[in-house]
Motif scaffolding. Structure first.
Motif, PDB file in Angstrom:
ATOM      1  N   SER A  19       0.884  -1.636   0.324  1.00 26.15           N
ATOM      2  CA  SER A  19      -0.219  -0.009  -0.417  1.00 26.15           C
ATOM      3  C   SER A  19       0.967   0.986  -0.090  1.00 26.15           C
ATOM      4  O   SER A  19       0.783   2.338  -0.634  1.00 26.15           O
ATOM      5  CB  SER A  19      -0.618   0.383   1.013  1.00 26.15           C
ATOM      6  N   SER A  22       2.110   2.026  -3.081  1.00 27.31           N
ATOM      7  CA  SER A  22       1.586   2.416  -4.139  1.00 27.31           C
ATOM      8  C   SER A  22       1.206   3.589  -4.453  1.00 27.31           C
ATOM      9  O   SER A  22       1.165   4.628  -5.430  1.00 27.31           O
ATOM     10  CB  SER A  22       0.641   0.968  -4.360  1.00 27.31           C
ATOM     11  N   ARG A  23       1.244   4.244  -2.942  1.00 26.13           N
ATOM     12  CA  ARG A  23       0.425   5.196  -2.639  1.00 26.13           C
ATOM     13  C   ARG A  23       1.533   6.389  -2.957  1.00 26.13           C
ATOM     14  O   ARG A  23       1.213   8.105  -2.525  1.00 26.13           O
ATOM     15  CB  ARG A  23      -0.411   5.413  -1.706  1.00 26.13           C
ATOM     16  N   MET A  63      -0.481  13.219  -5.483  1.00 27.90           N
ATOM     17  CA  MET A  63      -1.560  12.414  -3.817  1.00 27.90           C
ATOM     18  C   MET A  63      -2.927  13.356  -4.343  1.00 27.90           C
ATOM     19  O   MET A  63      -3.462  14.042  -3.767  1.00 27.90           O
ATOM     20  CB  MET A  63      -1.249  11.758  -3.165  1.00 27.90           C
ATOM     21  N   TRP A 262     -10.935   8.306  -8.195  1.00 21.38           N
ATOM     22  CA  TRP A 262      -9.180   7.794  -7.552  1.00 21.38           C
ATOM     23  C   TRP A 262      -9.389   7.894  -6.179  1.00 21.38           C
ATOM     24  O   TRP A 262     -10.433   8.607  -5.132  1.00 21.38           O
ATOM     25  CB  TRP A 262      -8.367   9.724  -7.482  1.00 21.38           C
ATOM     26  N   GLU A 266      -3.982   7.908  -3.450  1.00 20.56           N
ATOM     27  CA  GLU A 266      -3.666   7.500  -4.858  1.00 20.56           C
ATOM     28  C   GLU A 266      -3.092   8.523  -5.829  1.00 20.56           C
ATOM     29  O   GLU A 266      -3.487   9.524  -5.264  1.00 20.56           O
ATOM     30  CB  GLU A 266      -4.880   6.843  -5.923  1.00 20.56           C
TER      31      GLU A 266
END
Length: 440
Positions: A19, A22-23, A63, A262, A266
């Motif tokens: 996690s 990915s972020r 993000m 989104w 993300e």
């Protein structure tokens, strides 16, 4: 069992790790972004949707701080934050631009302002924005010649054209730069050097957003459509998303709305357009992995490489292809050879007694099983040729990475381009093999 040592704990840690990867890592706390947000706020920009972050694979980007819904405004940047030719003309450069003949181009005005403001350092009103701009770029025009030589032939030719264009842009601008000497204590030649102008040119070329064309008498007739958009230009490209981006004349802001959803934390992307990887490399200095628009170009020389040299009608066939626009943009893609490539090969593979059917070929008609099979055989040979060539270049790049550490970043970028092309060629080879089974 000791706390945190069990199987459930390991799975949880792996999930957290994935996690986190990915972020990305939030960079809002960094001094350059604190100063940028203060600067933007003073110019009436308010934003709670996005935060600067560093992501694996794409690097610095933005993000989502909340869940974003389809159609939602993701950013609205006031006109006061945009760097346009209006900004330049209102500045200390305006008087020099207005009196210079022939009128400078909009691009020259923007580049001159960027170089001048960067030279001003702490005295620049645009310092918070300049601080987050890349110090160097990876467009082919910035690469070392030995790295450019490793590019696919079609891209190499365009890269050399790009370099010649920027060099001519610099040479033709030097007299204008000399006229600015009263503004500086140092010699203008040391401020407006080729490397400084190249940095400014790349900044505009890779980061500018599009505005409705304007025309000013003090600038040349070239389209005045570029604006630099601080903070907004941190958004990275993805070919898999769609956005609506434009300057809103009513709100006097540059706005972007997403057509995707989104999740919180993300990376939020925009799309620069349906560009293949060679175009992305040339214009922006990066390669998009799994780009659905990526392709491998087939030149005229390779197109006829495996055709019989004894074909007396070959020149006529080539002339027909030229006249009907089938000699360029012939490609292999993820789903195999393009329709244009196969059509060109079908015409080139026509037997002498079938030559009069060339119009039917261009209309997509099947002439004969023999013509279809020969076309697929030739397409497969071309594909295998490219696979061998690509593997050879990748091997050469690998050796250079070991020997020339100073060029590691440039070579890695070139390697990623060829690696993506190899994947496309292998996918095309599989498609061709499947198509050929119909004739066995």
């Amino acid at each position: 069992m000791q706390k945190g040592k069990g199987r459930t704990s390991r799975i949880r840690r792996r999930k957290l790790c994935r996690s986190s990867e990915s972020r990305g890592v939030n960079e809002s706390h960094k001094s350059e972004f604190i100063e940028l947000r203060k600067w933007l706020k003073a110019r009436k920009f308010q934003d709670s949707n996005l935060a600067p972050a560093c992501f694996p694979g794409t690097g610095r980007g933005l993000m989502s701080q909340t869940s974003l819904q389809e159609g939602q405004m993701i950013i609205s940047l006031p006109e006061s934050c945009l760097l346009t030719t209006d900004t330049v003309i209102r500045s200390y450069l305006g008087a020099y631009i207005t009196k210079w003949k022939p009128p400078p181009s909009p691009l020259l005005a923007l580049c001159t302002f960027l170089v001048s403001e960067k030279h001003a350092g702490r005295r620049s009103l645009w310092k918070p924005y300049l601080e987050i701009l890349p110090k160097a770029y990876t467009c082919p025009v910035c690469l070392e010649p030995e790295v450019v030589n490793l590019l696919p032939k079609s891209l190499k030719a365009k890269a050399e054209e790009q370099r010649a264009h920027v060099q001519e842009f610099f040479a033709s601008s030097r007299d204008f730069f000399s006229s600015l000497q009263p503004l500086f204590a140092e010699a203008v030649d040391s401020i407006f050097s080729y490397s400084a102008l190249l940095w400014a040119w790349c900044t505009v070329n890779t980061r500018a957003v599009y505005l409705r064309p304007r025309q000013r008498e003090c600038l040349s007739a070239e389209p005045d459509t570029c604006a630099l958009a601080p903070y907004l230009d941190l958004l990275n490209h993805s070919p898999h998303v769609q956005v609506k981006a434009a300057f809103n004349e009513e709100t006097h802001s540059y706005e972007i709305r997403t057509t995707s959803r989104w999740r919180k934390h993300e990376e939020v992307f925009i799309c620069y357009g349906p560009h293949d990887n060679q175009r992305l490399f040339l214009e922006y200095g990066f390669v998009s992995v799994h780009n659905p628009h990526a392709c491998v170009y087939v030149s005229r020389e390779i197109l006829v490489k495996y055709l019989p040299s004894t074909d007396k009608q070959m020149d006529k066939k080539i002339s027909i292809l030229k006249d009907h626009g089938y000699i360029e943009n012939l490609t292999f893609g993820w789903d195999g050879p393009s329709w244009r490539l196969l059509t060109a090969l079908k015409l080139l593979c026509l037997e002498a007694e079938k030559f009069t059917c060339w119009k039917k070929v261009l209309l997509g008609e099947v002439i004969s099983d023999t013509n279809e099979k020969t076309t697929l055989d030739i397409a497969q040979k071309i594909c295998y040729y490219f696979i061998e060539e690509t593997n050879a270049v990748l091997q050469k790049v690998s050796h250079m990475k070991d020997e020339k550490e100073a060029l590691l970043n440039q070579l890695t970028l070139v390697e990623s381009l060829w690696t993506e092309e190899l994947k496309i060629l292998r996918a095309s080879a599989e498609t061709l093999h499947s198509l050929q089974t119909a004739f066995t």
